[in-house]
Design a protein around this motif. Structure first.
Motif, PDB file in Angstrom:
ATOM      1  N   SER A 104       0.837  -1.194   0.000  1.00  0.00           N
ATOM      2  CA  SER A 104       0.000   0.000   0.000  1.00  0.00           C
ATOM      3  C   SER A 104       0.876   1.250   0.000  1.00  0.00           C
ATOM      4  O   SER A 104       2.085   1.195   0.234  1.00  0.00           O
ATOM      5  CB  SER A 104      -0.905  -0.002   1.228  1.00  0.00           C
ATOM      6  OG  SER A 104      -0.124   0.172   2.393  1.00  0.00           O
ATOM      7  N   ALA A 105       0.240   2.368  -0.242  1.00  0.00           N
ATOM      8  CA  ALA A 105       0.961   3.639  -0.255  1.00  0.00           C
ATOM      9  C   ALA A 105       1.547   3.932   1.123  1.00  0.00           C
ATOM     10  O   ALA A 105       2.637   4.488   1.238  1.00  0.00           O
ATOM     11  CB  ALA A 105       0.038   4.772  -0.695  1.00  0.00           C
ATOM     12  N   ASP A 107       2.639   1.690   3.306  1.00  0.00           N
ATOM     13  CA  ASP A 107       3.850   0.879   3.452  1.00  0.00           C
ATOM     14  C   ASP A 107       5.023   1.509   2.705  1.00  0.00           C
ATOM     15  O   ASP A 107       6.146   1.554   3.206  1.00  0.00           O
ATOM     16  CB  ASP A 107       3.618  -0.540   2.932  1.00  0.00           C
ATOM     17  CG  ASP A 107       2.647  -1.329   3.789  1.00  0.00           C
ATOM     18  OD1 ASP A 107       2.499  -0.973   4.986  1.00  0.00           O
ATOM     19  OD2 ASP A 107       2.040  -2.272   3.259  1.00  0.00           O
TER      20      ASP A 107
END
Length: 135
Positions: A104-105, A107
């Motif tokens: 995800s963004a 992460d």
């Protein structure tokens, strides 16, 4: 010139600026001599001796003769550095996120922040990568 003390200050500042500029050019040319892969050992030695023994003439002749290729080497080195940075970020971000789902963004931002905190990337590079990620 004793009647105009401000003019003396101006001349002193101008000469100091030219002196600093001269050393900058000297170091830039010497760095370029050693960085050039097309120039052989004897060519590098010849240019280096010319630049050291006759500094003003040597720098002037070097800039006239090899100035264009000097600029091309600077651009090439910048591209190589940028590609190396991008590869490093891809490797660092990809190696720790080996999960089934795409990272995800959040992460990816976390990994970028870790890279910045560890000193692997600068704050400016972090901001550029963050802007790309959020775009």
């Amino acid at each position: 010139m004793d009647d105009y003390p401000l003019l003396n200050v101006f001349w002193t500042m101008m000469w100091l600026f030219l002196w600093v500029l001269w050393f900058f050019l000297l170091f830039k040319v010497i760095t370029d001599i050693f960085r050039d892969r097309d120039l052989g050992g004897w060519g590098k030695a010849g240019w280096l001796i010319f630049v050291i023994l006759l500094p003003f003439l040597g720098i002037l002749v070097y800039l006239i003769a090899r100035g264009r290729s000097m600029g091309e080497r600077d651009v090439q080195q910048a591209k190589q550095s940028e590609e190396a940075f991008k590869a490093y970020v891809r490797d660092a971000a990809g190696s720790s996120s080996q999960s089934n789902a795409a990272p995800s963004a959040v992460d990816q931002l976390s990994k970028l922040a870790d890279l910045k905190n560890n000193g692997a990337i600068s704050a400016e590079e972090f901001e550029k990568a963050k802007a790309k990620l959020l775009a």
